[in-house]
Design a protein around this motif. Structure first.
Motif, PDB file in Angstrom:
ATOM      1  N   SER A 174       8.768  -1.271   4.036  1.00  0.00           N
ATOM      2  CA  SER A 174       8.799  -2.432   4.381  1.00  0.00           C
ATOM      3  C   SER A 174       8.294  -3.760   3.546  1.00  0.00           C
ATOM      4  CB  SER A 174       8.547  -2.541   5.819  1.00  0.00           C
ATOM      5  OG  SER A 174       7.291  -2.251   6.033  1.00  0.00           O
ATOM      6  N   GLU A 175       7.361  -3.294   2.842  1.00  0.00           N
ATOM      7  CA  GLU A 175       6.728  -4.360   1.848  1.00  0.00           C
ATOM      8  C   GLU A 175       7.125  -4.331   0.372  1.00  0.00           C
ATOM      9  OE1 GLU A 175       2.741  -4.577   3.065  1.00  0.00           O
ATOM     10  OE2 GLU A 175       3.585  -3.878   5.043  1.00  0.00           O
TER      11      GLU A 175
ATOM     12  N   PRO B  43      17.765   2.028  -0.283  1.00  0.00           N
ATOM     13  CA  PRO B  43      17.120   2.636   0.796  1.00  0.00           C
ATOM     14  C   PRO B  43      17.340   3.607   1.398  1.00  0.00           C
ATOM     15  CG  PRO B  43      17.637   0.116   0.942  1.00  0.00           C
ATOM     16  CD  PRO B  43      18.310   0.749   0.070  1.00  0.00           C
TER      17      PRO B  43
ATOM     18  N   LEU C 246       7.340   7.160   6.885  1.00  0.00           N
ATOM     19  CA  LEU C 246       8.238   8.050   7.100  1.00  0.00           C
ATOM     20  C   LEU C 246       9.387   8.648   5.929  1.00  0.00           C
ATOM     21  CD1 LEU C 246       8.985   7.477  10.843  1.00  0.00           C
ATOM     22  CD2 LEU C 246       7.615   9.313   9.945  1.00  0.00           C
ATOM     23  N   ARG C 247       9.652   7.580   5.276  1.00  0.00           N
ATOM     24  CA  ARG C 247      10.835   7.554   4.361  1.00  0.00           C
ATOM     25  C   ARG C 247      10.354   7.589   3.048  1.00  0.00           C
ATOM     26  NH1 ARG C 247      15.346   9.375   3.679  1.00  0.00           N
ATOM     27  NH2 ARG C 247      16.148   7.463   2.954  1.00  0.00           N
TER      28      ARG C 247
ATOM     29  N   PHE D 138       1.350   5.997   9.797  1.00  0.00           N
ATOM     30  CA  PHE D 138       2.034   4.592  10.373  1.00  0.00           C
ATOM     31  C   PHE D 138       3.594   4.907   9.751  1.00  0.00           C
ATOM     32  CE2 PHE D 138      -2.237   2.718   8.960  1.00  0.00           C
ATOM     33  CZ  PHE D 138      -2.518   2.532   9.906  1.00  0.00           C
TER      34      PHE D 138
ATOM     35  N   ASP E 285       5.980   3.195   8.266  1.00  0.00           N
ATOM     36  CA  ASP E 285       6.591   2.941   7.239  1.00  0.00           C
ATOM     37  C   ASP E 285       6.228   4.279   5.936  1.00  0.00           C
ATOM     38  OD1 ASP E 285       3.971   2.137   7.102  1.00  0.00           O
ATOM     39  OD2 ASP E 285       4.378   0.165   6.747  1.00  0.00           O
TER      40      ASP E 285
ATOM     41  N   PRO F 288       0.782  -1.274  -0.002  1.00  0.00           N
ATOM     42  CA  PRO F 288      -0.265  -0.137  -0.015  1.00  0.00           C
ATOM     43  C   PRO F 288       0.891   1.151   0.005  1.00  0.00           C
ATOM     44  CG  PRO F 288      -0.199  -1.005   2.051  1.00  0.00           C
ATOM     45  CD  PRO F 288       0.467  -2.070   1.047  1.00  0.00           C
TER      46      PRO F 288
END
Lengths: 375, 106
Positions: free
Chosen positions: A348-349, A337, A93-94, A89, A91, A63
Protein backbone atom coordinates in the motif's frame (compact mmCIF):
# COMPACT_ATOMS: atom_id res chain seq x y z
CA UNK A 1 -2.96 23.95 -11.60
CA UNK A 2 -5.48 21.25 -12.23
CA UNK A 3 -5.49 19.39 -8.91
CA UNK A 4 -5.21 22.28 -6.51
CA UNK A 5 -8.92 22.62 -5.71
CA UNK A 6 -8.78 19.19 -4.10
CA UNK A 7 -6.29 20.36 -1.49
CA UNK A 8 -7.48 20.70 2.08
CA UNK A 9 -6.64 24.42 1.98
CA UNK A 10 -6.36 25.37 -1.70
CA UNK A 11 -5.43 28.98 -0.90
CA UNK A 12 -2.48 27.96 1.28
CA UNK A 13 -1.42 25.38 -1.31
CA UNK A 14 -1.45 28.09 -3.96
CA UNK A 15 0.68 30.40 -1.80
CA UNK A 16 3.24 27.65 -1.13
CA UNK A 17 3.38 26.76 -4.81
CA UNK A 18 3.74 30.41 -5.84
CA UNK A 19 6.63 30.74 -3.40
CA UNK A 20 8.33 27.62 -4.76
CA UNK A 21 7.88 28.84 -8.35
CA UNK A 22 9.31 32.25 -7.40
CA UNK A 23 12.31 30.73 -5.59
CA UNK A 24 13.51 28.20 -8.15
CA UNK A 25 16.16 29.33 -10.61
CA UNK A 26 17.60 25.99 -11.70
CA UNK A 27 16.97 22.22 -11.61
CA UNK A 28 16.91 20.37 -8.28
CA UNK A 29 16.30 16.71 -7.48
CA UNK A 30 14.70 15.98 -4.09
CA UNK A 31 14.02 12.58 -2.61
CA UNK A 32 10.97 11.91 -0.46
CA UNK A 33 11.97 9.03 1.79
CA UNK A 34 8.57 7.90 3.05
CA UNK A 35 6.24 5.71 0.98
CA UNK A 36 3.25 7.53 2.49
CA UNK A 37 4.68 10.75 1.06
CA UNK A 38 5.07 9.09 -2.36
CA UNK A 39 1.42 8.10 -2.39
CA UNK A 40 0.34 11.56 -1.29
CA UNK A 41 2.46 13.14 -4.03
CA UNK A 42 1.07 10.95 -6.81
CA UNK A 43 -2.49 10.99 -5.52
CA UNK A 44 -2.61 14.79 -5.41
CA UNK A 45 -0.52 15.36 -8.51
CA UNK A 46 2.01 17.38 -6.49
CA UNK A 47 4.82 16.42 -8.86
CA UNK A 48 2.84 18.00 -11.70
CA UNK A 49 2.11 21.19 -9.77
CA UNK A 50 5.75 21.87 -8.98
CA UNK A 51 7.97 23.88 -11.33
CA UNK A 52 9.55 21.60 -13.93
CA UNK A 53 12.94 22.35 -12.37
CA UNK A 54 11.93 20.50 -9.20
CA UNK A 55 12.04 16.73 -9.62
CA UNK A 56 10.77 14.45 -6.87
CA UNK A 57 12.57 11.12 -6.66
CA UNK A 58 10.86 8.33 -4.75
CA UNK A 59 12.96 6.84 -1.99
CA UNK A 60 13.16 3.47 -0.24
CA UNK A 61 10.63 4.36 2.47
CA UNK A 62 8.21 1.48 2.17
CA UNK A 63 9.05 -1.13 4.81
CA UNK A 64 7.11 -3.86 3.04
CA UNK A 65 8.94 -3.16 -0.22
CA UNK A 66 12.44 -3.32 1.21
CA UNK A 67 11.90 -6.56 3.15
CA UNK A 68 14.23 -9.05 1.43
CA UNK A 69 12.78 -11.94 -0.52
CA UNK A 70 14.53 -14.46 1.72
CA UNK A 71 12.82 -12.99 4.79
CA UNK A 72 9.46 -13.40 3.04
CA UNK A 73 10.43 -17.00 2.23
CA UNK A 74 11.30 -17.57 5.89
CA UNK A 75 7.90 -16.17 6.85
CA UNK A 76 6.16 -18.48 4.36
CA UNK A 77 8.07 -21.49 5.67
CA UNK A 78 7.18 -20.72 9.29
CA UNK A 79 3.56 -19.87 8.44
CA UNK A 80 3.15 -23.24 6.68
CA UNK A 81 3.88 -25.25 9.83
CA UNK A 82 0.83 -26.85 11.41
CA UNK A 83 1.82 -25.91 14.97
CA UNK A 84 2.14 -22.21 14.10
CA UNK A 85 -0.27 -19.30 14.18
CA UNK A 86 1.44 -16.72 11.99
CA UNK A 87 0.45 -13.09 12.64
CA UNK A 88 1.21 -10.24 10.30
CA UNK A 89 0.13 -6.73 9.37
CA UNK A 90 -2.34 -6.85 6.48
CA UNK A 91 -0.08 -5.31 3.87
CA UNK A 92 2.27 -8.31 3.89
CA UNK A 93 -0.42 -10.70 2.66
CA UNK A 94 0.17 -10.31 -1.04
CA UNK A 95 3.90 -9.60 -1.05
CA UNK A 96 5.42 -12.28 -3.26
CA UNK A 97 7.99 -14.67 -1.90
CA UNK A 98 9.44 -17.34 -4.14
CA UNK A 99 6.36 -18.68 -5.92
CA UNK A 100 3.68 -17.76 -3.39
CA UNK A 101 2.58 -15.33 -0.70
CA UNK A 102 1.04 -15.41 2.78
CA UNK A 103 -2.46 -15.25 1.34
CA UNK A 104 -1.82 -18.45 -0.58
CA UNK A 105 -0.28 -20.13 2.47
CA UNK A 106 -3.51 -19.37 4.26
CA UNK A 107 -5.47 -20.85 1.36
CA UNK A 108 -3.38 -24.02 1.64
CA UNK A 109 -4.37 -24.41 5.26
CA UNK A 110 -1.76 -22.34 7.10
CA UNK A 111 -3.07 -20.44 10.14
CA UNK A 112 -2.22 -16.91 8.99
CA UNK A 113 -3.89 -14.10 10.90
CA UNK A 114 -3.87 -10.39 10.31
CA UNK A 115 -3.46 -8.18 13.35
CA UNK A 116 -3.69 -4.44 13.80
CA UNK A 117 -1.07 -4.30 16.54
CA UNK A 118 1.78 -6.62 17.58
CA UNK A 119 0.13 -6.73 21.01
CA UNK A 120 -2.81 -8.51 19.35
CA UNK A 121 -0.38 -11.30 18.40
CA UNK A 122 0.78 -11.52 21.99
CA UNK A 123 -2.82 -11.84 23.14
CA UNK A 124 -3.36 -14.64 20.61
CA UNK A 125 -0.33 -16.39 22.15
CA UNK A 126 -1.86 -16.06 25.62
CA UNK A 127 -5.14 -17.49 24.35
CA UNK A 128 -3.47 -20.41 22.52
CA UNK A 129 -0.84 -21.80 24.89
CA UNK A 130 -0.60 -25.05 22.89
CA UNK A 131 0.33 -23.28 19.65
CA UNK A 132 3.42 -21.36 18.57
CA UNK A 133 2.50 -17.77 17.75
CA UNK A 134 4.91 -15.93 15.48
CA UNK A 135 4.66 -12.24 14.64
CA UNK A 136 6.21 -10.86 11.44
CA UNK A 137 8.17 -7.87 12.76
CA UNK A 138 9.05 -5.62 9.87
CA UNK A 139 9.12 -1.84 9.56
CA UNK A 140 11.13 1.30 10.07
CA UNK A 141 11.75 3.28 13.25
CA UNK A 142 8.04 4.01 13.60
CA UNK A 143 7.09 0.34 13.83
CA UNK A 144 10.14 -1.01 15.62
CA UNK A 145 9.24 0.45 19.08
CA UNK A 146 5.78 -1.19 19.21
CA UNK A 147 7.38 -4.48 18.19
CA UNK A 148 10.17 -4.00 20.74
CA UNK A 149 7.61 -3.40 23.48
CA UNK A 150 5.75 -6.56 22.49
CA UNK A 151 8.89 -8.73 22.84
CA UNK A 152 9.62 -6.99 26.13
CA UNK A 153 6.08 -7.78 27.34
CA UNK A 154 6.36 -11.42 26.21
CA UNK A 155 9.48 -11.77 28.37
CA UNK A 156 8.03 -9.84 31.32
CA UNK A 157 4.80 -11.84 31.32
CA UNK A 158 6.61 -15.13 30.68
CA UNK A 159 4.79 -16.07 27.46
CA UNK A 160 6.92 -18.88 26.05
CA UNK A 161 4.94 -19.63 22.88
CA UNK A 162 5.49 -16.21 21.31
CA UNK A 163 8.34 -15.28 18.98
CA UNK A 164 9.06 -12.69 16.32
CA UNK A 165 10.53 -12.87 12.84
CA UNK A 166 12.46 -9.62 12.94
CA UNK A 167 13.50 -7.66 9.87
CA UNK A 168 13.58 -4.03 10.96
CA UNK A 169 15.33 -1.33 8.97
CA UNK A 170 16.76 2.11 9.80
CA UNK A 171 16.43 5.18 7.60
CA UNK A 172 19.69 7.12 8.17
CA UNK A 173 22.02 4.37 6.86
CA UNK A 174 19.81 4.14 3.75
CA UNK A 175 20.18 7.88 3.18
CA UNK A 176 23.92 7.47 3.60
CA UNK A 177 24.02 4.58 1.09
CA UNK A 178 22.00 6.57 -1.45
CA UNK A 179 24.25 9.64 -1.10
CA UNK A 180 27.44 7.57 -1.27
CA UNK A 181 26.39 5.91 -4.55
CA UNK A 182 28.23 7.24 -7.63
CA UNK A 183 24.94 7.34 -9.54
CA UNK A 184 23.21 9.44 -6.89
CA UNK A 185 21.35 12.48 -8.21
CA UNK A 186 19.63 13.46 -4.95
CA UNK A 187 20.36 17.01 -3.78
CA UNK A 188 17.90 17.31 -0.91
CA UNK A 189 15.83 15.03 1.32
CA UNK A 190 12.29 15.22 2.61
CA UNK A 191 12.83 13.10 5.72
CA UNK A 192 10.03 10.81 6.92
CA UNK A 193 7.97 12.61 9.56
CA UNK A 194 6.77 9.73 11.68
CA UNK A 195 10.20 8.09 11.78
CA UNK A 196 11.38 11.37 13.31
CA UNK A 197 8.42 11.43 15.74
CA UNK A 198 10.17 8.47 17.35
CA UNK A 199 13.87 9.10 16.66
CA UNK A 200 13.95 12.90 16.70
CA UNK A 201 16.34 14.70 14.36
CA UNK A 202 19.65 13.89 16.06
CA UNK A 203 20.83 11.39 13.44
CA UNK A 204 20.65 13.87 10.57
CA UNK A 205 23.03 16.83 11.14
CA UNK A 206 26.09 14.66 10.51
CA UNK A 207 24.60 13.36 7.22
CA UNK A 208 23.58 16.85 6.10
CA UNK A 209 27.07 18.14 6.80
CA UNK A 210 29.03 15.24 5.32
CA UNK A 211 27.07 15.12 2.06
CA UNK A 212 26.28 18.85 2.02
CA UNK A 213 22.61 18.00 1.56
CA UNK A 214 19.59 19.75 3.12
CA UNK A 215 17.37 17.38 5.12
CA UNK A 216 13.89 18.72 5.86
CA UNK A 217 11.67 16.68 8.19
CA UNK A 218 8.33 16.53 6.38
CA UNK A 219 4.84 15.20 7.06
CA UNK A 220 2.83 13.37 4.44
CA UNK A 221 -0.26 15.48 3.99
CA UNK A 222 -0.24 17.41 0.71
CA UNK A 223 0.37 20.77 2.37
CA UNK A 224 3.15 19.28 4.51
CA UNK A 225 4.87 18.04 1.37
CA UNK A 226 4.59 21.41 -0.37
CA UNK A 227 6.06 23.08 2.73
CA UNK A 228 8.87 20.50 2.85
CA UNK A 229 9.67 21.11 -0.81
CA UNK A 230 9.54 24.88 -0.29
CA UNK A 231 12.02 24.78 2.58
CA UNK A 232 14.36 22.35 0.80
CA UNK A 233 14.41 24.42 -2.40
CA UNK A 234 15.08 27.60 -0.40
CA UNK A 235 18.11 25.98 1.20
CA UNK A 236 19.39 24.68 -2.13
CA UNK A 237 19.01 28.05 -3.82
CA UNK A 238 20.93 29.67 -0.95
CA UNK A 239 23.65 27.02 -0.94
CA UNK A 240 22.68 25.85 2.56
CA UNK A 241 22.54 22.28 3.88
CA UNK A 242 20.98 22.16 7.32
CA UNK A 243 18.44 19.95 9.08
CA UNK A 244 15.08 21.71 9.28
CA UNK A 245 11.90 20.48 10.97
CA UNK A 246 8.83 21.31 8.88
CA UNK A 247 6.64 18.88 10.85
CA UNK A 248 7.01 20.36 14.32
CA UNK A 249 3.44 19.53 15.35
CA UNK A 250 4.39 15.84 15.42
CA UNK A 251 8.18 15.86 15.74
CA UNK A 252 10.12 17.00 18.76
CA UNK A 253 13.89 17.33 18.32
CA UNK A 254 14.54 14.59 20.88
CA UNK A 255 11.85 12.27 19.45
CA UNK A 256 10.27 9.88 21.93
CA UNK A 257 12.89 9.03 24.58
CA UNK A 258 10.90 6.12 26.09
CA UNK A 259 10.56 4.47 22.68
CA UNK A 260 14.25 5.00 21.90
CA UNK A 261 15.26 3.45 25.23
CA UNK A 262 13.12 0.37 24.55
CA UNK A 263 14.61 0.03 21.05
CA UNK A 264 18.08 0.07 22.55
CA UNK A 265 17.17 -2.58 25.11
CA UNK A 266 15.37 -5.06 22.85
CA UNK A 267 17.25 -4.64 19.58
CA UNK A 268 20.83 -4.25 18.45
CA UNK A 269 22.03 -2.69 15.23
CA UNK A 270 23.02 -5.09 12.46
CA UNK A 271 23.79 -5.08 8.74
CA UNK A 272 20.59 -5.67 6.80
CA UNK A 273 19.84 -6.64 3.20
CA UNK A 274 17.25 -4.42 1.47
CA UNK A 275 15.18 -6.03 -1.24
CA UNK A 276 16.53 -5.09 -4.66
CA UNK A 277 19.31 -2.99 -3.14
CA UNK A 278 21.59 -5.36 -1.22
CA UNK A 279 23.23 -5.18 2.16
CA UNK A 280 23.50 -1.74 3.77
CA UNK A 281 25.86 -1.69 6.78
CA UNK A 282 24.25 -1.00 10.15
CA UNK A 283 20.87 -0.46 8.48
CA UNK A 284 18.80 -2.87 10.53
CA UNK A 285 17.87 -4.15 13.94
CA UNK A 286 17.81 -7.69 15.28
CA UNK A 287 16.90 -8.95 18.73
CA UNK A 288 19.61 -8.29 21.30
CA UNK A 289 21.21 -11.19 23.20
CA UNK A 290 18.83 -10.69 26.14
CA UNK A 291 15.80 -11.38 23.90
CA UNK A 292 17.33 -13.97 21.54
CA UNK A 293 14.94 -16.66 22.84
CA UNK A 294 12.14 -14.81 21.09
CA UNK A 295 13.85 -14.98 17.70
CA UNK A 296 11.61 -16.99 15.36
CA UNK A 297 14.46 -17.57 12.89
CA UNK A 298 16.32 -19.56 15.54
CA UNK A 299 13.27 -21.19 17.03
CA UNK A 300 12.17 -22.59 13.65
CA UNK A 301 15.67 -23.06 12.21
CA UNK A 302 14.98 -21.03 9.08
CA UNK A 303 18.11 -18.89 9.38
CA UNK A 304 19.74 -20.95 6.63
CA UNK A 305 17.17 -20.04 3.95
CA UNK A 306 18.76 -18.03 1.17
CA UNK A 307 16.97 -16.77 -1.89
CA UNK A 308 18.13 -15.09 -5.05
CA UNK A 309 15.90 -12.25 -6.20
CA UNK A 310 14.45 -12.43 -9.73
CA UNK A 311 16.32 -10.29 -12.23
CA UNK A 312 13.23 -9.09 -14.11
CA UNK A 313 12.02 -7.04 -11.11
CA UNK A 314 13.75 -3.67 -11.09
CA UNK A 315 12.27 -2.48 -7.81
CA UNK A 316 15.76 -1.99 -6.39
CA UNK A 317 16.39 0.75 -8.92
CA UNK A 318 12.96 2.25 -8.19
CA UNK A 319 13.71 2.21 -4.45
CA UNK A 320 17.00 4.02 -5.01
CA UNK A 321 15.44 6.66 -7.22
CA UNK A 322 17.32 5.48 -10.31
CA UNK A 323 14.20 4.48 -12.22
CA UNK A 324 10.62 5.72 -12.21
CA UNK A 325 8.07 2.89 -11.90
CA UNK A 326 6.58 3.36 -15.37
CA UNK A 327 10.02 3.30 -16.94
CA UNK A 328 10.30 -0.39 -16.05
CA UNK A 329 9.62 -2.73 -18.99
CA UNK A 330 7.43 -5.00 -16.86
CA UNK A 331 5.28 -2.18 -15.42
CA UNK A 332 1.60 -2.71 -16.16
CA UNK A 333 2.20 -5.85 -18.23
CA UNK A 334 4.20 -8.61 -16.57
CA UNK A 335 3.88 -6.76 -13.28
CA UNK A 336 0.53 -5.54 -11.94
CA UNK A 337 -1.03 -5.53 -8.47
CA UNK A 338 -2.66 -8.85 -9.42
CA UNK A 339 0.60 -10.33 -10.70
CA UNK A 340 3.31 -8.44 -8.82
CA UNK A 341 6.95 -9.21 -9.51
CA UNK A 342 8.03 -7.24 -6.47
CA UNK A 343 6.63 -5.67 -3.35
CA UNK A 344 6.74 -2.12 -4.74
CA UNK A 345 3.75 -3.08 -6.93
CA UNK A 346 1.66 -4.65 -4.19
CA UNK A 347 2.42 -2.75 -0.99
CA UNK A 348 0.00 0.00 0.00
CA UNK A 349 3.02 2.29 0.22
CA UNK A 350 4.95 1.04 -2.80
CA UNK A 351 5.98 3.50 -5.50
CA UNK A 352 4.95 1.16 -8.35
CA UNK A 353 1.53 0.65 -6.74
CA UNK A 354 1.13 4.42 -6.42
CA UNK A 355 1.84 4.91 -10.12
CA UNK A 356 -0.48 2.08 -11.07
CA UNK A 357 -3.33 3.13 -8.82
CA UNK A 358 -3.35 6.90 -8.99
CA UNK A 359 -1.27 7.82 -11.95
CA UNK A 360 -3.00 9.48 -14.79
CA UNK A 361 -5.41 7.33 -16.70
CA UNK A 362 -3.63 8.16 -19.92
CA UNK A 363 -0.29 6.93 -18.60
CA UNK A 364 1.78 5.40 -21.32
CA UNK A 365 4.95 3.46 -20.68
CA UNK A 366 8.09 4.22 -22.70
CA UNK A 367 7.42 1.15 -24.82
CA UNK A 368 4.09 2.68 -25.81
CA UNK A 369 1.84 0.31 -23.90
CA UNK A 370 -1.34 1.73 -22.49
CA UNK A 371 -1.81 1.00 -18.80
CA UNK A 372 -5.22 0.82 -17.27
CA UNK A 373 -5.60 1.37 -13.53
CA UNK A 374 -7.33 -1.23 -11.40
CA UNK A 375 -9.75 1.13 -9.65
CA UNK B 1 1.33 0.03 7.65
CA UNK B 2 3.60 3.00 8.14
CA UNK B 3 0.54 5.19 8.45
CA UNK B 4 0.13 6.72 11.87
CA UNK B 5 -3.32 8.02 12.65
CA UNK B 6 -4.30 10.68 15.18
CA UNK B 7 -6.78 9.59 17.82
CA UNK B 8 -8.45 10.93 20.96
CA UNK B 9 -8.12 9.14 24.28
CA UNK B 10 -11.52 8.08 25.63
CA UNK B 11 -10.41 6.26 28.76
CA UNK B 12 -7.31 4.80 30.37
CA UNK B 13 -6.74 1.66 32.40
CA UNK B 14 -3.91 -0.51 33.63
CA UNK B 15 -3.85 -4.05 32.20
CA UNK B 16 -1.21 -6.72 32.90
CA UNK B 17 0.92 -3.92 34.38
CA UNK B 18 0.67 -1.94 31.14
CA UNK B 19 -0.96 1.45 30.62
CA UNK B 20 -3.63 1.02 27.95
CA UNK B 21 -6.20 3.40 26.50
CA UNK B 22 -9.34 3.25 24.41
CA UNK B 23 -8.80 5.63 21.52
CA UNK B 24 -11.27 7.06 19.02
CA UNK B 25 -10.05 7.46 15.44
CA UNK B 26 -12.93 9.40 13.93
CA UNK B 27 -15.47 6.69 14.75
CA UNK B 28 -13.22 3.63 14.79
CA UNK B 29 -12.34 2.74 18.37
CA UNK B 30 -9.31 0.65 19.24
CA UNK B 31 -7.11 -0.28 22.16
CA UNK B 32 -3.83 1.60 22.32
CA UNK B 33 -0.74 1.13 24.46
CA UNK B 34 0.39 4.29 26.27
CA UNK B 35 3.75 3.02 27.53
CA UNK B 36 5.62 5.41 25.21
CA UNK B 37 3.47 8.41 26.20
CA UNK B 38 2.72 7.59 29.84
CA UNK B 39 1.44 11.04 30.79
CA UNK B 40 -1.18 11.22 28.02
CA UNK B 41 -4.57 12.07 29.53
CA UNK B 42 -8.21 11.40 28.65
CA UNK B 43 -9.37 13.91 26.02
CA UNK B 44 -5.89 14.46 24.57
CA UNK B 45 -4.85 13.53 21.03
CA UNK B 46 -1.86 11.49 19.96
CA UNK B 47 -0.37 10.02 16.83
CA UNK B 48 -0.96 6.28 17.03
CA UNK B 49 0.86 3.64 15.03
CA UNK B 50 0.04 -0.10 15.13
CA UNK B 51 -1.65 0.30 18.49
CA UNK B 52 0.94 2.50 20.20
CA UNK B 53 0.69 6.22 20.99
CA UNK B 54 3.96 7.72 19.80
CA UNK B 55 3.63 11.51 20.02
CA UNK B 56 1.17 14.11 21.31
CA UNK B 57 -0.72 16.16 18.76
CA UNK B 58 -2.83 19.28 19.18
CA UNK B 59 -6.56 18.89 18.67
CA UNK B 60 -6.83 21.06 15.57
CA UNK B 61 -4.05 19.24 13.67
CA UNK B 62 -5.47 15.90 14.74
CA UNK B 63 -8.97 16.74 13.51
CA UNK B 64 -7.71 18.09 10.19
CA UNK B 65 -5.62 14.97 9.58
CA UNK B 66 -8.48 12.65 10.52
CA UNK B 67 -10.83 14.47 8.14
CA UNK B 68 -8.30 14.18 5.34
CA UNK B 69 -7.67 10.49 6.03
CA UNK B 70 -11.39 9.77 6.03
CA UNK B 71 -11.78 11.65 2.74
CA UNK B 72 -8.96 9.69 1.12
CA UNK B 73 -10.23 6.35 2.39
CA UNK B 74 -7.06 5.81 4.41
CA UNK B 75 -8.93 4.98 7.62
CA UNK B 76 -10.61 2.09 5.82
CA UNK B 77 -7.17 1.00 4.56
CA UNK B 78 -5.73 1.12 8.08
CA UNK B 79 -8.61 -0.35 10.07
CA UNK B 80 -10.66 -2.26 7.49
CA UNK B 81 -10.57 -5.95 6.65
CA UNK B 82 -7.33 -6.61 4.70
CA UNK B 83 -8.42 -10.08 3.51
CA UNK B 84 -10.94 -8.68 1.07
CA UNK B 85 -8.53 -6.61 -1.04
CA UNK B 86 -6.01 -9.48 -0.90
CA UNK B 87 -8.64 -11.89 -2.20
CA UNK B 88 -9.74 -9.41 -4.85
CA UNK B 89 -6.17 -8.99 -6.06
CA UNK B 90 -5.79 -12.74 -6.06
CA UNK B 91 -9.00 -13.26 -8.04
CA UNK B 92 -10.48 -15.49 -5.33
CA UNK B 93 -13.12 -15.04 -2.67
CA UNK B 94 -12.22 -13.96 0.86
CA UNK B 95 -12.17 -16.59 3.57
CA UNK B 96 -15.44 -17.08 5.37
CA UNK B 97 -15.72 -16.24 9.05
CA UNK B 98 -12.58 -14.15 9.19
CA UNK B 99 -10.96 -13.45 12.50
CA UNK B 100 -10.03 -9.86 11.69
CA UNK B 101 -12.93 -7.88 13.07
CA UNK B 102 -12.27 -4.17 13.35
CA UNK B 103 -13.60 -2.74 16.58
CA UNK B 104 -15.97 -0.12 15.25
CA UNK B 105 -18.45 1.84 17.21
CA UNK B 106 -19.91 5.18 16.34
Amino acid sequence: MKYIDEFQDPELARRLLDDIHATVTRPWALMEVCGGQTHSIIRHGIDQLLPEEVELIHGPGCPVCVTPLEVIDKALEIASRPEVIFCSFGDMLRVPGTGRDLFQVRGEGGDVRVVYSPLDALRIAQQNPDRDVVFFGIGFETTAPPNAMTVHQARRLGIPNFSMLVSHVRVPPAIEAIMASPSCRVQGFLAAGHVCSVMGVGEYPDLAERFRVPIVVTGFEPLDILEGVRRTVRQLERGEHTVDNAYARAVRPEGNPAAKAMLEDVFEITDRAWRGIGVIPDSGWRLSAKYRDYDAERRFSVDGIQTREPAECRSGEVLQGLLKPHECEAFGTLCTPRTPLGATMVSSEGACAAYYLYRRLDLTTPAGREVSPVV
Amino acid sequence: MCLAVPGRVLDIEERDGTRMATVDFGGVVKEVCLEYLPDLQVGEYAIVHVGFALQRLDEESAKRTLELFAELGLLQEEFGDPWEPAAEADGTTPFAGEDFIPEVRK
